[in-house]
Design a protein around this motif. Structure first.
Motif, short mmCIF file in Angstrom:
data_model
loop_
_atom_site.label_atom_id
_atom_site.label_comp_id
_atom_site.label_asym_id
_atom_site.label_seq_id
_atom_site.Cartn_x
_atom_site.Cartn_y
_atom_site.Cartn_z
N ASP A 38 92.35 -32.86 98.02
CA ASP A 38 91.22 -33.63 97.47
C ASP A 38 91.73 -34.90 96.79
O ASP A 38 91.20 -35.99 97.00
CB ASP A 38 90.40 -32.79 96.49
CG ASP A 38 89.16 -33.54 95.99
OD1 ASP A 38 88.65 -34.40 96.74
OD2 ASP A 38 88.71 -33.29 94.86
N ASP A 94 90.47 -37.54 90.71
CA ASP A 94 90.60 -36.07 90.67
C ASP A 94 91.56 -35.60 89.58
O ASP A 94 92.24 -34.59 89.73
CB ASP A 94 91.08 -35.57 92.06
CG ASP A 94 90.76 -34.10 92.29
OD1 ASP A 94 89.66 -33.67 91.96
OD2 ASP A 94 91.65 -33.39 92.81
N HIS A 116 85.61 -35.10 89.18
CA HIS A 116 84.57 -34.07 89.13
C HIS A 116 84.98 -32.90 88.23
O HIS A 116 84.41 -31.81 88.32
CB HIS A 116 84.20 -33.58 90.54
CG HIS A 116 85.27 -32.80 91.24
ND1 HIS A 116 85.00 -31.67 91.98
CD2 HIS A 116 86.61 -33.00 91.35
CE1 HIS A 116 86.14 -31.21 92.50
NE2 HIS A 116 87.11 -31.99 92.14
N HIS A 117 85.98 -33.13 87.39
CA HIS A 117 86.39 -32.09 86.44
C HIS A 117 85.61 -32.25 85.14
O HIS A 117 84.87 -33.21 84.97
CB HIS A 117 87.88 -32.19 86.16
CG HIS A 117 88.73 -31.83 87.34
ND1 HIS A 117 89.11 -32.76 88.28
CD2 HIS A 117 89.23 -30.66 87.75
CE1 HIS A 117 89.84 -32.17 89.21
NE2 HIS A 117 89.93 -30.88 88.92
N THR A 136 86.15 -34.58 94.52
CA THR A 136 86.18 -36.00 94.14
C THR A 136 85.85 -36.87 95.35
O THR A 136 85.21 -37.90 95.24
CB THR A 136 87.56 -36.35 93.55
OG1 THR A 136 87.71 -35.64 92.33
CG2 THR A 136 87.68 -37.83 93.26
N ASP A 166 88.51 -28.67 98.86
CA ASP A 166 88.00 -28.28 97.54
C ASP A 166 86.84 -27.28 97.62
O ASP A 166 86.57 -26.57 96.66
CB ASP A 166 87.55 -29.52 96.74
CG ASP A 166 88.60 -29.91 95.71
OD1 ASP A 166 89.78 -29.57 95.91
OD2 ASP A 166 88.23 -30.55 94.70
N HIS A 298 88.32 -26.11 87.04
CA HIS A 298 86.91 -25.78 87.26
C HIS A 298 86.64 -24.33 86.92
O HIS A 298 87.55 -23.55 86.72
CB HIS A 298 86.54 -25.98 88.73
CG HIS A 298 86.89 -27.31 89.26
ND1 HIS A 298 86.10 -28.42 89.10
CD2 HIS A 298 87.97 -27.72 89.96
CE1 HIS A 298 86.67 -29.45 89.67
NE2 HIS A 298 87.81 -29.06 90.20
MN LIG Z 1 89.11 -31.92 93.30
#
Ligand SMILES: [Mn+2]
Length: 332
Positions: A38, A94, A116-117, A136, A166, A298
């Protein structure tokens, strides 16, 4: 001489990111340490899209990556040494946290964070964080669309690889109809699902399989086998001559065990750390556990690096994970 950023602005949409990227130039894109598909696919996809729009862009990657990801890198201008002249705006993809940066990365002009964390982490001038995004690359796709960047087979392959990696082949709970439509758009733009599957999922070296055999024969478990952990000491990596980066492969196989809720993997690294990886099937938010150990990620997948001897790391992390699971599964 430019000054370090004194302000931090959270951007609200991929459209705003697109507008900002169109207004500026000279970008240095940085994936996270020990990058996964990713991070690399997003970095190279963004690089290629910006190049098509006439921007000056480089990717900065100060480390070797496992050979199975070479196909993602071959079309990028990858710098092994950070260009230190002024004017490069650093873009991070990412990343999760600045702790996830390679120690060789100097924060000279940290400009934009796309992620996207869990966030926001205010170490860049601008940031766009979408925790709902399954990858991401999903955000990068939307940014490039808003910039009217032309998609070709190579960009589509990078972003598609990142997305399927991902989402565990488009199967994680973050996978929505929109994710599947985006995957379809990328296939239409030239990504080949058969090729990407071969690259991402069928590249295990034989000696890694042999190492996995020994690791799997010595798995540990607790809580009626809902928690399973694998330990990969340096001595075992040396015995089978396996590159430590390739060991991350084996964790996804452990998730196929019927009884598991949570998987843990402990890997002794050459830098003297123990890398811990967590995977959760459903109810247990492993990210909360990883954060206790200075890591993150995540709900379903995360990691941490511990400066402890292997045995001690195993004991502490297993105890905390067991406690977290007992309370999470009690309410589930
Ligand atoms: Mn990722």
């Amino acid at each position: 001489m430019f000054s370090e950023p004194c302000q931090h602005s959270l951007l609200n949409s991929p459209e705003e990111v697109a507008k900002l990227l169109l207004e500026h130039d000279n970008y240095l894109i940085c994936p996270h340490i020990n990058p996964d598909p990713d991070s690399l696919g997003s970095a190279v996809g963004l690089y290629l899209g910006l190049r098509k729009l006439g921007k000056t862009v480089k990717v900065y990657l100060p480390e070797e990556t496992p050979p199975y990801m070479d196909y993602l890198l071959q079309h990028a201008d990858v710098q092994l040494v950070q260009p230190l002249e002024m004017g490069w705006k650093m873009i991070f993809v990412d990343l999760g946290t600045p702790k996830q940066l390679h120690p060789g990365v100097k924060l000279i002009h940290p400009w934009l964070d796309i992620d996207h964390h869990m966030g926001p982490v205010s170490f860049t001038r601008y940031a766009y964080i979408d925790q709902q995004a399954p990858a991401t690359s999903e955000i990068v796709f939307r940014i490039l669309k808003h910039m009217n960047a032309p998609f070709d087979k190579i960009i589509a392959t990078c972003l598609y690889s990142a997305l399927v990696f991902d989402t565990r082949n488009l199967t994680t709970p973050a996978t929505t109809p929109a994710t599947l439509r985006q995957a379809a758009d990328l296939v239409e733009a030239g990504a080949d699902p058969t090729y990407v599957n071969q690259m991402l999922n069928q590249q295990k070296p034989l000696n890694l399989m042999k190492l996995m055999g020994e690791v799997f024969a010595n798995l540990n478990s607790a809580l009626d086998d809902t928690l399973i952990w694998a330990v990969v000491p340096k001595s075992l990596q040396e015995k089978y001559e396996v590159d430590e980066n390739e060991i991350d492969y084996l964790i996804s196989d452990l998730l196929t065990i019927a009884s598991t809720e949570v998987i843990l993997m402990f890997k002794e690294t050459s830098s003297g750390h123990v890398k811990v990886s967590w995977r959760s099937k459903c109810h247990v938010d492993v990210n909360r556990i990883a954060r206790q150990f200075g890591g993150g990620g995540h709900h379903y997948a995360c990691g941490a690096r511990l400066s402890l001897p292997l045995k001690q790391a195993v004991r502490q992390v297993v105890t905390s994970t067991q406690e977290a699971m007992e309370s999470a599964l009690a309410v589930a």
